[in-house]
Design an enzyme around this catalytic site. Sequence first.
Site, PDB file in Angstrom:
ATOM      1  N   LYS A  53      13.573  23.507  11.180  1.00 10.58           N
ATOM      2  CA  LYS A  53      13.442  22.753  10.582  1.00 10.58           C
ATOM      3  C   LYS A  53      15.123  23.131   8.874  1.00 10.58           C
ATOM      4  O   LYS A  53      14.689  22.172   8.486  1.00 10.58           O
ATOM      5  CB  LYS A  53      11.942  22.402   9.907  1.00 10.58           C
ATOM      6  N   GLN A  97       2.973  25.749   8.383  1.00  9.02           N
ATOM      7  CA  GLN A  97       3.180  25.654   9.866  1.00  9.02           C
ATOM      8  C   GLN A  97       2.460  25.714  11.051  1.00  9.02           C
ATOM      9  O   GLN A  97       1.935  26.632  10.611  1.00  9.02           O
ATOM     10  CB  GLN A  97       4.705  26.436  10.462  1.00  9.02           C
ATOM     11  N   ASP A 120       4.207  16.708   5.670  1.00 13.15           N
ATOM     12  CA  ASP A 120       3.030  16.739   6.768  1.00 13.15           C
ATOM     13  C   ASP A 120       2.612  15.133   6.647  1.00 13.15           C
ATOM     14  O   ASP A 120       2.125  14.870   7.957  1.00 13.15           O
ATOM     15  CB  ASP A 120       2.648  17.751   7.265  1.00 13.15           C
TER      16      ASP A 120
END
Length: 282
Positions: A53, A97, A120
Amino acid sequence: MGAKVVDGRIISLAVQEEVSLGVSKLVERGLEPHLAVVIAGEDPASHIYVRNKEKACKNCGILSTRIDLPSTSSLKDILATVEKLNSDPKIHGILVQSPAPQGVDERIIASSIDPRKDVDGFHPSNLGRLVQGDSSGLLPCTPSGIIRILRESKVQMRGSRAVVLGRSRIVGMPMALLLAQQGVDSTVTIAHSRTEGLQELCREADILVAAVGVPHVVKSDWVKPGSFVVDVGISRVEGGLAGDVSPKASQVAGWITPVPGGVGPMTIAMLMSNTLRAAQEQ
Ligand code: NAP
């Protein structure tokens, strides 16, 4: 004839190029999109995902800040970190995460992120918009990446029959909603571990999305000839990574996404796209 293998890396680079252009325009106006990634613990796979990422951010010109927390972090510790990031005007996107440390409820974390920074797409208000048929908000990255793959492959979605294997909050459920939304217009069945007659069900699917996490659970005789098979699963097996779909399925399907190199790169590309959008809208 074998299935066409859909290269997610190529589509993901195209998405990242679009994002870079958008980022340059914002930077010209003095705004630098900035993603904060919180990682708690030492899970090696999570560290690889986070590094990928960060690499993608660099590629797109997005600033990234990584916040490492110990694996012993409590929900309270993580919420305190999220709260700081929520109130920092220089941060436009926040990602915590997965997996969270043992015993920490990821749904509470998702709900604590400012919905405008929820890159997200897991905040209940963003998922709720999707349920209401509004897909203009921040969408979960994996399902929206899959829609992009389907669009780029020019597969007929309108009027198609889709089966989504898996009903998780992060993949299966939002995937089914996106496929069924107006403008995509697929007729969707959601299947899970309690579904009976999976093989027959899957064989009816023009679009089959497997998001299960069981290596090669989808056999070649589950696949409708000529259909589009999207393999979301990533399992670590001896010798590398395995998807949910048996390699033999590519002898039957019309299109298939590989593991690795299919859905995975698209998830990261859509994260970049969400970060840009979040910065544009703040
Ligand atoms: P999850 O939360 O564990 O959900 C798995 C789903 O599969 C559940 O709904 C479960 O049913 C269903 N299931 C389990 N065994 C089954 C079986 N034998 N037959 C039919 N359905 C079955 O997993 P997830 O987070 O959605 O992830 C799924 C897979 O995708 C994992 O391998 C994950 O690593 C991968 N993934 C990849 C990406 C990417 O970017 N490529 C992103 C996210 C996830 P129940 O609800 O009945 O338990």
